[in-house]
Design an enzyme around this catalytic site. Structure first.
Site, short mmCIF file in Angstrom:
data_model
loop_
_atom_site.label_atom_id
_atom_site.label_comp_id
_atom_site.label_asym_id
_atom_site.label_seq_id
_atom_site.Cartn_x
_atom_site.Cartn_y
_atom_site.Cartn_z
N HIS A 1 32.34 49.64 43.44
CA HIS A 1 32.95 50.94 43.72
C HIS A 1 32.30 51.99 42.82
CE1 HIS A 1 35.85 49.20 40.61
NE2 HIS A 1 35.33 50.24 39.99
C1 T46 Z 1 34.47 48.80 35.94
C2 T46 Z 1 34.93 47.44 35.63
C3 T46 Z 1 34.41 46.90 34.35
C4 T46 Z 1 44.90 49.32 36.73
O1 T46 Z 1 46.09 49.27 37.09
N1 T46 Z 1 44.56 50.06 35.64
C5 T46 Z 1 43.27 50.13 35.19
O2 T46 Z 1 42.99 50.82 34.21
C6 T46 Z 1 42.26 49.41 35.91
C7 T46 Z 1 40.80 49.46 35.47
C8 T46 Z 1 42.63 48.67 37.00
N2 T46 Z 1 43.93 48.62 37.39
C9 T46 Z 1 44.29 47.80 38.56
C10 T46 Z 1 43.76 48.32 39.87
C11 T46 Z 1 43.54 47.06 40.69
O3 T46 Z 1 44.73 46.70 41.31
O4 T46 Z 1 43.71 46.49 38.38
C12 T46 Z 1 43.20 45.99 39.63
C13 T46 Z 1 41.71 45.72 39.51
O5 T46 Z 1 41.06 46.94 39.19
P1 T46 Z 1 39.53 47.25 39.58
O6 T46 Z 1 39.28 47.01 41.00
O7 T46 Z 1 39.23 48.60 39.05
O8 T46 Z 1 38.79 46.12 38.70
P2 T46 Z 1 37.25 45.85 38.51
O9 T46 Z 1 37.15 44.83 37.42
O10 T46 Z 1 36.60 45.54 39.80
O11 T46 Z 1 36.61 47.23 38.00
C14 T46 Z 1 37.00 47.84 36.78
C15 T46 Z 1 36.67 49.33 36.82
O12 T46 Z 1 37.34 49.97 37.91
C16 T46 Z 1 35.20 49.53 36.98
O13 T46 Z 1 34.88 50.90 37.04
O14 T46 Z 1 33.44 49.24 35.47
O15 T46 Z 1 36.34 47.28 35.67
#
Ligand code: T46
Length: 144
Positions: free
Chosen positions: A53
């Site tokens: 993303h």
């Molecule tokens: C990146 C990598 C390293 C939250 O509720 N709060 C938060 O601060 C975050 C980051 C996520 N969430 C929730 C949202 C989703 O339901 O946790 C779930 C997974 O989140 P996300 O899809 O963002 O996770 P990653 O590991 O794919 O990505 C995140 C960052 O978005 C991304 O920019 O660099 O971690």
């Protein structure tokens, strides 16, 4: 190690060595934004990529404080890869940079510093949509 390529912006932080290793990050000395959020990721599965993303507005610095990952960064016109495996060297994930994390080594721990609070509407999760916005072919811009 400090050099810059078009998409890979390294962020080097101090490493203090006494009877352990201690690293610190402070703003604005090491990072170009005020920190609004800190999160960390552990127990990732090696064959399950994360990310895929971009964020409209959020800027982040990502550190791999243990283990190793392969990251792909994409600005809509080029893609670059980098291995992240040094606790004292993070990289900047700027706004509107598509990013993917692959090949999580066992027991990898990621630490991320972010410029904004978490908001779901700051995400672009569809790569076609990202390309259209990044290349100016989409009227849809940030919802926040
Ligand atoms: C990146 C990598 C390293 C939250 O509720 N709060 C938060 O601060 C975050 C980051 C996520 N969430 C929730 C949202 C989703 O339901 O946790 C779930 C997974 O989140 P996300 O899809 O963002 O996770 P990653 O590991 O794919 O990505 C995140 C960052 O978005 C991304 O920019 O660099 O971690």
């Amino acid at each position: 190690m400090k050099y810059k390529r078009s998409l890979i912006h390294y962020v080097d932080i101090p490493k203090i060595s006494d009877d352990c290793f201690l690293y610190f990050v402070q703003s604005p000395d090491h990072i170009p934004f005020a920190i609004k959020r800190v999160y960390y990721i552990l127990k990732s599965r090696p064959n399950l990529p994360r990310g895929s993303h971009a964020h409209y507005k959020t800027q982040q610095i990502i550190f791999c404080i243990q283990g190793s990952i392969r990251m792909i960064l994409d600005d809509g016109s080029k893609r670059e890869e980098v291995i992240l495996n040094q606790p004292e060297t993070g990289i900047l994930l700027d706004r509107m940079i598509w990013h993917e994390m692959h090949n999580f080594q066992k027991d990898t721990i990621l630490l991320v510093l972010a410029s904004r609070k978490y908001e779901d509407k700051d995400y672009i999760r569809d790569h076609e949509q990202f390309l259209a916005i990044a290349n100016g072919n989409n009227k849809k811009t940030s919802k926040i």
